[in-house]
Design a protein around this motif. Structure first.
Motif, PDB file in Angstrom:
ATOM      1  N   PRO A  38       0.808  -1.226   0.000  1.00  0.00           N
ATOM      2  CA  PRO A  38       0.000   0.000   0.000  1.00  0.00           C
ATOM      3  C   PRO A  38       0.841   1.277   0.000  1.00  0.00           C
ATOM      4  O   PRO A  38       0.503   2.249  -0.688  1.00  0.00           O
ATOM      5  CB  PRO A  38      -0.829  -0.127   1.287  1.00  0.00           C
ATOM      6  CG  PRO A  38      -0.938  -1.605   1.509  1.00  0.00           C
ATOM      7  CD  PRO A  38       0.383  -2.154   1.081  1.00  0.00           C
ATOM      8  N   GLU A  42       1.452   4.332  -3.178  1.00  0.00           N
ATOM      9  CA  GLU A  42       1.348   5.785  -3.010  1.00  0.00           C
ATOM     10  C   GLU A  42       2.652   6.517  -3.333  1.00  0.00           C
ATOM     11  O   GLU A  42       2.619   7.679  -3.747  1.00  0.00           O
ATOM     12  CB  GLU A  42       0.950   6.099  -1.560  1.00  0.00           C
ATOM     13  CG  GLU A  42      -0.400   5.565  -1.138  1.00  0.00           C
ATOM     14  CD  GLU A  42      -1.555   6.249  -1.851  1.00  0.00           C
ATOM     15  OE1 GLU A  42      -1.387   7.417  -2.277  1.00  0.00           O
ATOM     16  OE2 GLU A  42      -2.612   5.623  -1.989  1.00  0.00           O
ATOM     17  N   LEU A 256      -0.522   0.012   6.350  1.00  0.00           N
ATOM     18  CA  LEU A 256      -1.377  -0.716   5.420  1.00  0.00           C
ATOM     19  C   LEU A 256      -2.750  -0.061   5.304  1.00  0.00           C
ATOM     20  O   LEU A 256      -3.276   0.101   4.210  1.00  0.00           O
ATOM     21  CB  LEU A 256      -1.544  -2.173   5.871  1.00  0.00           C
ATOM     22  CG  LEU A 256      -0.352  -3.100   5.696  1.00  0.00           C
ATOM     23  CD1 LEU A 256       0.678  -2.896   6.798  1.00  0.00           C
ATOM     24  CD2 LEU A 256      -0.806  -4.560   5.681  1.00  0.00           C
ATOM     25  N   ALA A 259      -2.315   4.230   4.226  1.00  0.00           N
ATOM     26  CA  ALA A 259      -1.205   4.631   3.367  1.00  0.00           C
ATOM     27  C   ALA A 259      -1.497   5.923   2.614  1.00  0.00           C
ATOM     28  O   ALA A 259      -0.625   6.790   2.487  1.00  0.00           O
ATOM     29  CB  ALA A 259      -0.877   3.507   2.381  1.00  0.00           C
TER      30      ALA A 259
END
Length: 276
Positions: A38, A42, A256, A259
């Motif tokens: 995650p 990003e 997680l 994120a």
């Protein structure tokens, strides 16, 4: 993904993202390097994240019975940081147990670490050195965990541990493969206590952590155990220039679960460009 000897230990690593800046990410206990997916989703435009399975986790080899989990994990992290940085310091991210390894790496090998991002590092010794009341409360909870292990009840110990640190779903409601993975590795928690609780290395001795000279971001969830608040508060007070953030509604698994919320903060902390 590949498995090779890293710092003398057979280690499975993943490379996530394809950004121009190298980073090393160290996962929490009872997880594996894939937990950084995650965050990589990003930040992968700006970072190339090397995410190893720590000793005894994922597809990496177990640590030797005559060895020390924290020592071997730190040696692995140092070797990876040296490799991916080609001798230059790299950004290091650590979650929970991985955060304690990241912190130790920065203290022992500052030449390898450009910045630290620590998501709820379980350095219980920091709260104890601060004489935080939450540290004493945590000792009582750990005593329950230890008694379950000593009584030969690993499934119950795993369930108790997961109730404190998991994502809110009871262990017995997880898929069988995930339940077995956690239960089979529950002994890893005890294997790191000499560093994170008993401070065998003296990392929390006066003056040691105060000597850090690099950007440090400490992140925690608002609903995490009280001892995490005490740890982050102690570290933020002692690390020069450390910045501390609290993510509303998040718990221990915030890298997680949150994120997308954390990513802009990390971009600012690391001096990365905004996402297109």
């Amino acid at each position: 993904m590949k498995t090779e000897s890293v710092g003398g230990h057979p280690t499975h690593t993943r490379v996530l993202g394809n950004g121009p800046r190298p980073a090393l990410a160290l996962h929490c206990s009872l997880a594996h390097g894939g937990a950084w997916g995650p965050m990589a989703a990003e930040l992968g435009d700006a970072l190339t994240i090397t995410a190893p399975d720590l000793p005894g986790h994922g597809q990496s080899a177990d640590w030797p019975k005559d060895g020390n989990l924290h020592d071997i994990a730190t040696a692995m992290a140092a070797a990876l940081a040296l490799r991916i940085g080609n001798g230059a310091p790299v950004d290091v991210l650590g979650h929970s147990f991985g955060g304690t390894v990241a912190l130790r790496l920065a203290m022992e090998r500052p030449d390898l670490v450009r910045s630290l991002t620590l998501f709820e590092p379980v350095m219980f010794s920091a709260a104890a050195a601060d004489h935080a009341p939450e540290a004493a409360e945590w000792v009582a909870k750990q005593a329950v965990f230890h008694q379950l292990l000593d009584d030969g009840r690993p499934e119950e110990a795993a369930g108790y541990f997961h109730s404190l640190w998991g994502n809110g779903t009871p262990l017995d409601q997880l898929p069988e493969t995930q339940r077995r993975y956690i239960t089979d590795r529950i002994g890893a928690i005890r294997a790191a206590e000499d560093v994170v609780e008993q401070d065998r290395l003296g990392l929390m001795q006066p003056g040691r952590i105060e000597a850090l000279r690099l950007p440090v971001l400490l992140a925690r969830g608002s609903t995490s155990p009280g001892v995490i608040h005490a740890i982050n508060q102690a570290l933020a007070r002692r690390i020069p220039g450390a910045h501390s953030v609290v993510i509303d509604g998040a718990a221990h698994m915030l890298p997680l679960s949150h994120a997308a919320v954390l990513a802009p903060m990390l971009r600012n902390h690391l001096g990365l460009p905004p996402r297109d």
